[in-house]
Design an enzyme around this catalytic site. Structure first.
Site, PDB file in Angstrom:
ATOM      1  N   ASP A 101      48.229 -11.074 -86.272  1.00 44.10           N
ATOM      2  CA  ASP A 101      48.026 -11.950 -85.259  1.00 44.10           C
ATOM      3  C   ASP A 101      49.735 -12.182 -84.962  1.00 44.10           C
ATOM      4  O   ASP A 101      50.632 -12.676 -85.731  1.00 44.10           O
ATOM      5  CB  ASP A 101      46.969 -13.343 -85.292  1.00 44.10           C
ATOM      6  CG  ASP A 101      45.317 -12.889 -85.128  1.00 44.10           C
ATOM      7  OD1 ASP A 101      45.597 -11.733 -85.464  1.00 44.10           O
ATOM      8  OD2 ASP A 101      44.816 -14.234 -85.625  1.00 44.10           O
TER       9      ASP A 101
HETATM   10  N1  URA Z   1      43.027 -13.681 -90.417  1.00 43.13           N
HETATM   11  C1  URA Z   1      43.942 -13.731 -88.639  1.00 43.13           C
HETATM   12  O1  URA Z   1      42.483 -14.756 -88.310  1.00 43.13           O
HETATM   13  N2  URA Z   1      44.558 -13.756 -88.674  1.00 43.13           N
HETATM   14  C2  URA Z   1      45.786 -13.061 -88.790  1.00 43.13           C
HETATM   15  O2  URA Z   1      47.495 -12.804 -88.482  1.00 43.13           O
HETATM   16  C3  URA Z   1      45.233 -12.461 -90.599  1.00 43.13           C
HETATM   17  C4  URA Z   1      44.441 -12.977 -90.486  1.00 43.13           C
END
Ligand code: URA
Length: 230
Positions: A101
């Protein structure tokens, strides 16, 4: 690509020697010996010769320490991308093997090798990812047990696979998961009534984020890292 052609490309062998090694059962695909030179090697398959993993030459493999605010895509209209953090002469043909993310930091793998990245991200391979998770509330024993057993995420049909939790501090854990569902860690913590304050990926398979890399920095993977990832 035919197996004999793959073998000749991945090693210094002639096509004739490659065919011979295949017919002798020295070549395995995903752990199974394959004696057919004309067998088609599919994306993501793991090829070994006498137990040694093979990869095609000319491919490139990098690790990057992703800062927050950068997207894991290769192009984006509004944000910096992980590719834009690399020197301009290293960017061509790279793609991300497992996105993070925009607000998640840490280990991102980039490669030109579609078979390798498929292996890293394929749900069938169950490659482990380790995250350091900072939480809004302390992790309870019940929540830890639910995460370790597998839990139901909102709007998902299947339960999560069993995960591992290691307590680091009252509101900090290391979490190892073998899936990569959408916002998985944040949704897992929400499912146990908690909230992720900060998320940082430490490891993918056997590849640990190099502590010498400052946020935004990258380096090529070593041969050992490439071979042993998952
Ligand atoms: N899980 C999440 O919620 N976000 C990420 O970036 C990676 C794994």
């Amino acid at each position: 690509m035919r197996l004999d052609y793959y073998l000749a490309n991945a090693t210094a062998m002639s096509r004739k020697d490659a065919k011979q090694a295949i017919s002798r059962g020295q070549v395995r695909i995903d752990g199974q010996p394959c004696r057919q030179a004309a067998h088609h090697v599919a994306t993501g398959q793991h090829i070994t010769l006498r137990g040694q993993p093979l990869s095609l030459p000319g491919e490139r493999y990098l690790m990057l320490n992703k800062p927050a605010g950068v997207v894991s895509a290769t192009t984006d209209r509004d944000h910096l991308t992980v590719l834009s953090l690399l020197p301009a002469d290293q960017r061509s043909n790279l793609h991300v093997a497992g996105r993070l993310d925009i607000d998640t930091t840490g280990l991102v793998l980039l490669t030109t090798d579609g078979q390798w990245s498929h292996r890293v991200t394929s749900p069938k391979v169950e490659c482990e990812k380790i995250y350091r998770v900072e939480l809004a509330e302390p992790m309870t024993a019940e929540a830890e047990q639910a995460i370790e057993t597998g839990l139901q995420l909102h709007n998902d049909a299947r339960q999560t696979r069993p995960a591992r939790v290691v307590a680091v501090a009252e509101t900090v854990i290391e979490l190892a998961i073998t899936e990569g569902r959408y916002h998985q860690v944040k949704r897992m913590m929400a499912a146990v009534g908690n909230h992720v304050v900060a998320l940082h990926r430490l490891q993918i398979g056997a590849i640990r984020l190099d502590p010498a890399l400052a946020p935004g920095e990258s380096r090529p993977l070593t041969g050992q890292e490439i071979q042993s990832v998952c």
